[in-house]
Design a protein around this motif. Structure first.
Motif, PDB file in Angstrom:
ATOM      1  N   ARG A 112      -9.213  98.410  -2.908  1.00 41.65           N
ATOM      2  CA  ARG A 112      -9.144  97.047  -2.403  1.00 41.65           C
ATOM      3  C   ARG A 112      -7.775  96.778  -1.764  1.00 41.65           C
ATOM      4  NH1 ARG A 112     -10.182  93.350  -7.128  1.00 41.65           N
ATOM      5  NH2 ARG A 112     -12.328  94.116  -6.900  1.00 41.65           N
ATOM      6  N   ASP A 113      -7.773  96.123  -0.624  1.00 41.85           N
ATOM      7  CA  ASP A 113      -6.518  95.729   0.010  1.00 41.85           C
ATOM      8  C   ASP A 113      -5.951  94.500  -0.689  1.00 41.85           C
ATOM      9  OD1 ASP A 113      -6.622  97.740   1.948  1.00 41.85           O
ATOM     10  OD2 ASP A 113      -7.841  96.503   3.298  1.00 41.85           O
ATOM     11  N   GLY A 114      -4.624  94.406  -0.739  1.00 39.17           N
ATOM     12  CA  GLY A 114      -3.982  93.231  -1.316  1.00 39.17           C
ATOM     13  C   GLY A 114      -3.920  93.300  -2.824  1.00 39.17           C
ATOM     14  N   PRO A 115      -3.446  92.216  -3.434  1.00 35.84           N
ATOM     15  CA  PRO A 115      -3.288  92.196  -4.893  1.00 35.84           C
ATOM     16  C   PRO A 115      -4.628  92.363  -5.615  1.00 35.84           C
ATOM     17  CG  PRO A 115      -2.112  90.365  -3.870  1.00 35.84           C
ATOM     18  CD  PRO A 115      -2.958  90.974  -2.803  1.00 35.84           C
ATOM     19  N   THR A 116      -4.556  92.984  -6.792  1.00 35.51           N
ATOM     20  CA  THR A 116      -5.735  93.201  -7.613  1.00 35.51           C
ATOM     21  C   THR A 116      -5.882  92.054  -8.607  1.00 35.51           C
ATOM     22  OG1 THR A 116      -5.597  95.596  -7.453  1.00 35.51           O
ATOM     23  CG2 THR A 116      -6.777  94.717  -9.343  1.00 35.51           C
ATOM     24  N   TYR A 117      -7.002  91.343  -8.526  1.00 39.20           N
ATOM     25  CA  TYR A 117      -7.274  90.260  -9.466  1.00 39.20           C
ATOM     26  C   TYR A 117      -8.543  90.578 -10.254  1.00 39.20           C
ATOM     27  CZ  TYR A 117      -3.869  87.524  -6.800  1.00 39.20           C
ATOM     28  OH  TYR A 117      -2.718  87.085  -6.194  1.00 39.20           O
ATOM     29  N   THR A 118      -8.436  90.474 -11.567  1.00 37.06           N
ATOM     30  CA  THR A 118      -9.584  90.737 -12.434  1.00 37.06           C
ATOM     31  C   THR A 118     -10.760  89.840 -12.088  1.00 37.06           C
ATOM     32  OG1 THR A 118      -8.151  91.486 -14.229  1.00 37.06           O
ATOM     33  CG2 THR A 118     -10.353  90.727 -14.845  1.00 37.06           C
ATOM     34  N   LEU A 119     -10.483  88.583 -11.742  1.00 34.52           N
ATOM     35  CA  LEU A 119     -11.562  87.649 -11.437  1.00 34.52           C
ATOM     36  C   LEU A 119     -12.411  88.146 -10.275  1.00 34.52           C
ATOM     37  CD1 LEU A 119     -12.965  84.964 -11.960  1.00 34.52           C
ATOM     38  CD2 LEU A 119     -11.282  83.864 -10.465  1.00 34.52           C
ATOM     39  N   ASP A 120     -11.777  88.717  -9.244  1.00 35.59           N
ATOM     40  CA  ASP A 120     -12.526  89.248  -8.106  1.00 35.59           C
ATOM     41  C   ASP A 120     -13.449  90.383  -8.549  1.00 35.59           C
ATOM     42  OD1 ASP A 120     -11.183  87.474  -6.449  1.00 35.59           O
ATOM     43  OD2 ASP A 120      -9.664  88.940  -5.852  1.00 35.59           O
ATOM     44  N   THR A 121     -12.932  91.247  -9.415  1.00 30.44           N
ATOM     45  CA  THR A 121     -13.730  92.365  -9.908  1.00 30.44           C
ATOM     46  C   THR A 121     -14.929  91.873 -10.711  1.00 30.44           C
ATOM     47  OG1 THR A 121     -11.811  93.829  -9.942  1.00 30.44           O
ATOM     48  CG2 THR A 121     -13.664  94.428 -11.366  1.00 30.44           C
ATOM     49  N   LEU A 122     -14.709  90.895 -11.570  1.00 32.29           N
ATOM     50  CA  LEU A 122     -15.815  90.338 -12.356  1.00 32.29           C
ATOM     51  C   LEU A 122     -16.874  89.717 -11.455  1.00 32.29           C
ATOM     52  CD1 LEU A 122     -13.843  88.673 -15.299  1.00 32.29           C
ATOM     53  CD2 LEU A 122     -15.137  90.830 -15.355  1.00 32.29           C
TER      54      LEU A 122
END
Length: 209
Positions: A85-95
């Motif tokens: 994934r490009d950019g910062p990794t956010y757990t919420l996006d993954t969920l």
């Protein structure tokens, strides 16, 4: 095995895995044994917005994650979506992505008690609690340990937030200490899975430039 009509439970275990070590593997094994999971997704962090230090290249961390967790009994998915994934990794996006891929599943986010205590600092933490059950891993208490994490202590805890306990044996292992030992040329074979130790040695990871 999930009873007919019961939503399958999908475990989500993320981390930098820099490197993945024996305590990480023990946590994954405990989750598979205790949480009635249909699948466990082990997800190396991509661009970690919350870490001040630069992580080891994502290709190396993904490769070590496959070596550490790929042989566990149970349905384990080494999920590389965050490193891609490009950019910062956010757990919420993954969920949210997992929710869209498996709309009938119940997501179970697995983390340590220290991470659970810091949840209010996470991006979209209240939305995370609305999306997933949080399974908090507790190591067996030893002399001098403080009381267990209590979710009621979190400021702004949303109504309906769900937490479960995951019990672990006492293990004093940290990735920071392993990187320090590797940089000094010390033997780390008792702290990480054998294949991970070989990978670190072969690729000269964590050694001074």
């Amino acid at each position: 095995m999930n009873p007919i009509g019961k939503a399958p439970r999908i475990g989500v275990f993320g981390g930098a895995f820099d490197p993945p070590h024996n305590a990480h593997v023990a946590l994954a094994e405990a989750a598979l044994a205790q949480l009635d999971l249909a699948e466990l997704h082990v997800i190396p962090t991509g661009q970690a917005w919350h870490k001040s230090r630069a992580l080891t290249p994502k290709e190396d961390r993904l490769a070590m994650t496959r070596l550490a967790f790929g042989g566990l009994k149970g349905t384990v998915v080494i999920d590389g979506r965050e490193v891609l994934r490009d950019g910062p990794t956010y757990t919420l996006d993954t969920l949210h992505e997992l929710q869209q891929e498996q709309p009938g599943a119940q997501l179970v986010l697995i983390m340590g008690a220290d991470q659970a205590s810091a949840l209010p600092t996470w991006h979209g933490w209240q939305a995370i609690l609305a999306t997933a059950i949080v399974s908090v891993a507790y190591r067996a208490l030893s002399t001098g340990d403080t009381a267990r994490f209590d979710p009621k202590m979190l400021p702004g805890l949303p109504v309906g937030a769900r937490f479960e306990a995951l019990e672990l044996p006492a293990m004093d292992t940290s990735a920071t200490d392993i990187r320090r030992r590797a940089a000094l040329g010390e033997n780390i074979s008792s702290l990480v899975p054998p294949a991970v130790a070989r990978y670190i040695d072969q690729h000269h990871l964590y050694r001074p430039a």
